[in-house]
Enzyme design. Structure first.
Site, PDB file in Angstrom:
ATOM      1  N   LYS A 254      -7.094 -27.582  -6.432  1.00 15.24           N
ATOM      2  CA  LYS A 254      -5.714 -27.197  -6.127  1.00 15.24           C
ATOM      3  C   LYS A 254      -5.752 -26.048  -5.131  1.00 15.24           C
ATOM      4  CE  LYS A 254      -1.451 -28.207  -7.363  1.00 15.24           C
ATOM      5  NZ  LYS A 254      -0.835 -29.454  -7.813  1.00 15.24           N
TER       6      LYS A 254
ATOM      7  N   ASP B 154       2.636 -30.250  -3.038  1.00 14.15           N
ATOM      8  CA  ASP B 154       3.097 -29.745  -4.341  1.00 14.15           C
ATOM      9  C   ASP B 154       4.374 -28.958  -4.017  1.00 14.15           C
ATOM     10  OD1 ASP B 154       2.090 -29.347  -7.333  1.00 14.15           O
ATOM     11  OD2 ASP B 154       2.839 -27.406  -6.722  1.00 14.15           O
TER      12      ASP B 154
HETATM   13  P1  NDP Z   1       9.455 -29.283  -4.676  1.00 13.26           P
HETATM   14  O1  NDP Z   1       9.143 -28.065  -3.915  1.00 13.26           O
HETATM   15  O2  NDP Z   1       9.800 -30.528  -3.970  1.00 13.26           O
HETATM   16  O3  NDP Z   1      10.629 -28.987  -5.709  1.00 13.26           O
HETATM   17  C1  NDP Z   1      10.543 -27.976  -6.662  1.00 13.26           C
HETATM   18  C2  NDP Z   1      11.880 -27.880  -7.353  1.00 13.26           C
HETATM   19  O4  NDP Z   1      11.745 -27.012  -8.475  1.00 13.26           O
HETATM   20  C3  NDP Z   1      12.958 -27.286  -6.464  1.00 13.26           C
HETATM   21  O5  NDP Z   1      14.191 -27.819  -6.814  1.00 13.26           O
HETATM   22  C4  NDP Z   1      12.882 -25.805  -6.814  1.00 13.26           C
HETATM   23  O6  NDP Z   1      14.077 -25.078  -6.585  1.00 13.26           O
HETATM   24  C5  NDP Z   1      12.600 -25.883  -8.296  1.00 13.26           C
HETATM   25  N1  NDP Z   1      11.927 -24.665  -8.722  1.00 13.26           N
HETATM   26  C6  NDP Z   1      10.714 -24.210  -8.318  1.00 13.26           C
HETATM   27  N2  NDP Z   1      10.437 -23.039  -8.891  1.00 13.26           N
HETATM   28  C7  NDP Z   1      11.506 -22.755  -9.654  1.00 13.26           C
HETATM   29  C8  NDP Z   1      11.822 -21.679 -10.506  1.00 13.26           C
HETATM   30  N3  NDP Z   1      10.972 -20.647 -10.669  1.00 13.26           N
HETATM   31  N4  NDP Z   1      12.999 -21.738 -11.178  1.00 13.26           N
HETATM   32  C9  NDP Z   1      13.838 -22.786 -11.017  1.00 13.26           C
HETATM   33  N5  NDP Z   1      13.600 -23.836 -10.217  1.00 13.26           N
HETATM   34  C10 NDP Z   1      12.450 -23.810  -9.556  1.00 13.26           C
HETATM   35  O7  NDP Z   1       8.187 -29.490  -5.659  1.00 13.26           O
HETATM   36  P2  NDP Z   1       7.738 -30.811  -6.425  1.00 13.26           P
HETATM   37  O8  NDP Z   1       8.925 -31.588  -6.854  1.00 13.26           O
HETATM   38  O9  NDP Z   1       6.684 -31.460  -5.617  1.00 13.26           O
HETATM   39  O10 NDP Z   1       7.002 -30.188  -7.695  1.00 13.26           O
HETATM   40  C11 NDP Z   1       7.697 -29.886  -8.914  1.00 13.26           C
HETATM   41  C12 NDP Z   1       6.701 -29.797 -10.057  1.00 13.26           C
HETATM   42  O11 NDP Z   1       5.993 -31.041 -10.175  1.00 13.26           O
HETATM   43  C13 NDP Z   1       5.605 -28.724  -9.907  1.00 13.26           C
HETATM   44  O12 NDP Z   1       5.270 -28.246 -11.198  1.00 13.26           O
HETATM   45  C14 NDP Z   1       4.431 -29.514  -9.356  1.00 13.26           C
HETATM   46  O13 NDP Z   1       3.194 -28.888  -9.631  1.00 13.26           O
HETATM   47  C15 NDP Z   1       4.591 -30.807 -10.148  1.00 13.26           C
HETATM   48  N6  NDP Z   1       3.925 -31.963  -9.578  1.00 13.26           N
HETATM   49  C16 NDP Z   1       4.210 -32.398  -8.316  1.00 13.26           C
HETATM   50  C17 NDP Z   1       3.589 -33.515  -7.808  1.00 13.26           C
HETATM   51  C18 NDP Z   1       3.962 -34.089  -6.482  1.00 13.26           C
HETATM   52  O14 NDP Z   1       3.473 -35.190  -6.175  1.00 13.26           O
HETATM   53  N7  NDP Z   1       4.804 -33.457  -5.688  1.00 13.26           N
HETATM   54  C19 NDP Z   1       2.528 -34.200  -8.579  1.00 13.26           C
HETATM   55  C20 NDP Z   1       2.376 -33.734  -9.922  1.00 13.26           C
HETATM   56  C21 NDP Z   1       3.036 -32.632 -10.379  1.00 13.26           C
HETATM   57  P3  NDP Z   1      14.159 -24.025  -5.376  1.00 13.26           P
HETATM   58  O15 NDP Z   1      14.174 -24.852  -4.127  1.00 13.26           O
HETATM   59  O16 NDP Z   1      15.422 -23.291  -5.623  1.00 13.26           O
HETATM   60  O17 NDP Z   1      12.941 -23.145  -5.489  1.00 13.26           O
END
Ligand code: NDP
Length: 444
Positions: free
Chosen positions: A125, A165
């Site tokens: 990672k 991510d």
């Molecule tokens: P994105 O950046 O596309 O989206 C993240 C989302 O989560 C946004 O809506 C963001 O809001 C919100 N968010 C992030 N931090 C916070 C916080 N502290 N409080 C509230 N909302 C928050 O990321 P992903 O969708 O790719 O990833 C989301 C999760 O899924 C992570 O845990 C990642 O590790 C996991 N994951 C992702 C994979 C992938 O293929 N993308 C694969 C496996 C797991 P804002 O914009 O306001 O920050």
């Protein structure tokens, strides 16, 4: 936790006292795998002591110039955690909360998750404390180019294959791939996944993590004689994972009523308009308030939690430790049937205990969100054979992978006297596969 596991855990904490989320991830694994990890073949080879220590940790300076001409300095990371099963594989996170402990927690989870896919990938990672929010495309490009100017020497299709991510989507992967190609003079498609479908990416990779989490949920419900049809679903976040979890849940007949970002949450009782959400988040890079502005009837909440919204299926898809014990109690009181982690470790250990004690089906991230990395492995397969499969073919393969993960995890839990405990099943099944390969490779 039994003494032999506690000794390993204490050493992890003593070595890196500040890395709280890493400790949490290690603790959760150690307390569920004691029976297996204590077997003489593993303990005699110090497998546990080795599995909690990354093979390599890289930290570097990322200098870049913002639009005002100021020099900015961020910190970059790549943790190459375990290569027993294949090249290191795992995403890059760009978020101001990123530090070495966060990347180690994510890398550690990734080792077990990748093992569960059965697709021959090790775990790693990386990322940076760079915050893309509010940055222009030019600033994001210059940051990505600087980041890759160091990272390129550590990665390769047989070495380490990063993906996206939080904060890293198609735009960022494109800029990083461009810089890798420029520095190395090689169009090495297999060096990054999550690429655009016009230049080596796989159809379905964008959708894969969210779709996979929903396929996993479907299998958990099926074991209880239920289906997704007619269920009331709440997702947290509104990024890549959340959007496509909502889309697939709707396609399977569920009613998705709420989502969030760090500015608040939205309840849309008519059912979330996923096309509008995609437009707001993927095209405009806006906030959840922008969705409400275009959707009469939807309501924005800036107080409380998205988990206050009653639902039968909860899909936490934002970030680690976003769903705590009190949220879990609210969900149980409101009649939740299943919870699947689209994000990595979004539920605190106390929340998981509440779900398990109440008999709620709980799918941990390392199983439920493995569809993203599984489809990245499918992208690597396509790159290696210079093929591109159709969207339907890729998603069909994803569904098979998620079914296999579910069944393997459920079977493993049963075999260890913990039927229905997907946390234990995932940790034990992942551990055995990695540990056996480590044994075969000798002390390395
Ligand atoms: P994105 O950046 O596309 O989206 C993240 C989302 O989560 C946004 O809506 C963001 O809001 C919100 N968010 C992030 N931090 C916070 C916080 N502290 N409080 C509230 N909302 C928050 O990321 P992903 O969708 O790719 O990833 C989301 C999760 O899924 C992570 O845990 C990642 O590790 C996991 N994951 C992702 C994979 C992938 O293929 N993308 C694969 C496996 C797991 P804002 O914009 O306001 O920050």
């Amino acid at each position: 936790m039994i003494d032999s596991m506690k000794a390993v855990y204490d050493e992890v904490v003593t070595r890196d006292p500040g890395q709280k989320v890493f400790h949490q991830a290690v603790h959760e694994v150690l307390e569920t795998i004691a029976d297996v990890a204590a077997l003489p073949k593993y303990s005699g080879a110090s497998i546990l002591q080795r599995i909690v220590e990354p093979e390599r940790q890289i930290m570097f300076r990322v200098p870049w110039v913002d639009d005002a001409g100021n020099v900015q300095v961020n910190r970059g990371y790549r943790v190459e955690f375990n290569s027993a099963l294949g090249p290191y594989k795992g995403g890059l996170r760009f978020h101001p909360t990123v530090n070495l402990g966060v990347i180690k927690f994510l890398g550690f989870e990734q080792v077990f998750k990748n093992a569960l896919t059965g697709l021959g990938i090790g775990g790693g990672k990386g990322g940076s404390d760079f915050d893309p929010h509010g940055r222009s495309d030019g600033e994001v490009m210059r940051f990505c180019q600087s980041f890759m100017t160091e990272l390129y020497r550590h990665i390769g299709d047989h070495t380490d294959v990063p993906a996206g991510d939080i904060g890293v989507g198609g735009r960022e992967i494109g800029y990083m791939f461009g810089q890798y190609k420029r520095i190395t003079n090689r169009f090495e498609a297999g060096v990054l996944t999550g690429k655009g479908t016009g230049w080596g990416g796989s159809y379905g990779r964008t959708e894969a993590t969210g779709y996979g989490a929903v396929f996993f949920t479907e299998r958990m419900l099926d074991r209880k004689g239920k289906s997704l049809d007619g269920q009331r679903v709440v997702v947290s976040g509104s990024g890549n994972v959340a959007i496509y979890a909502a889309q697939k849940a709707q396609q399977l007949g569920a009613h998705v009523v709420a989502f969030s970002d760090s500015s608040g949450y939205v309840v849309d009782e008519q059912g979330v308009d996923v096309d509008l959400l995609r437009e707001v988040k993927e095209v405009q890079r806006g906030r959840v308030a922008d969705y409400v502005a275009g959707r009469p009837g939807a309501k924005l909440h800036t107080e409380g939690s998205v988990w206050d919204v009653p639902c039968t299926i909860a899909l936490p898809c934002a970030t680690q430790n976003e769903l705590d014990e009190s949220h879990a109690r609210t969900l149980v009181d409101n009649g939740v049937l299943a919870v699947a982690e689209g994000a990595n470790m979004p539920c605190t250990p106390e929340a998981v205990e509440v779900f398990q004690a109440a008999g709620i089906s709980f799918g941990p991230g390392k199983a439920a969100n493995a569809g993203g990395v599984a489809t990245s492995a499918l992208e690597m397969q396509q790159n290696a054979s210079r093929e591109q499969w159709s969207f339907d073919k890729t998603v069909a393969k994803l569904e098979i992978v998620m079914t296999n993960i579910h069944d393997n995890v459920a079977r493993t839990a049963e075999q260890h006297g913990a039927a229905g405990n997907y946390v234990l099943g995932a940790n034990v099944a992942g551990f055995v596969q990695v540990a056996d390969s480590m044994l075969a490779h000798g002390v390395v």
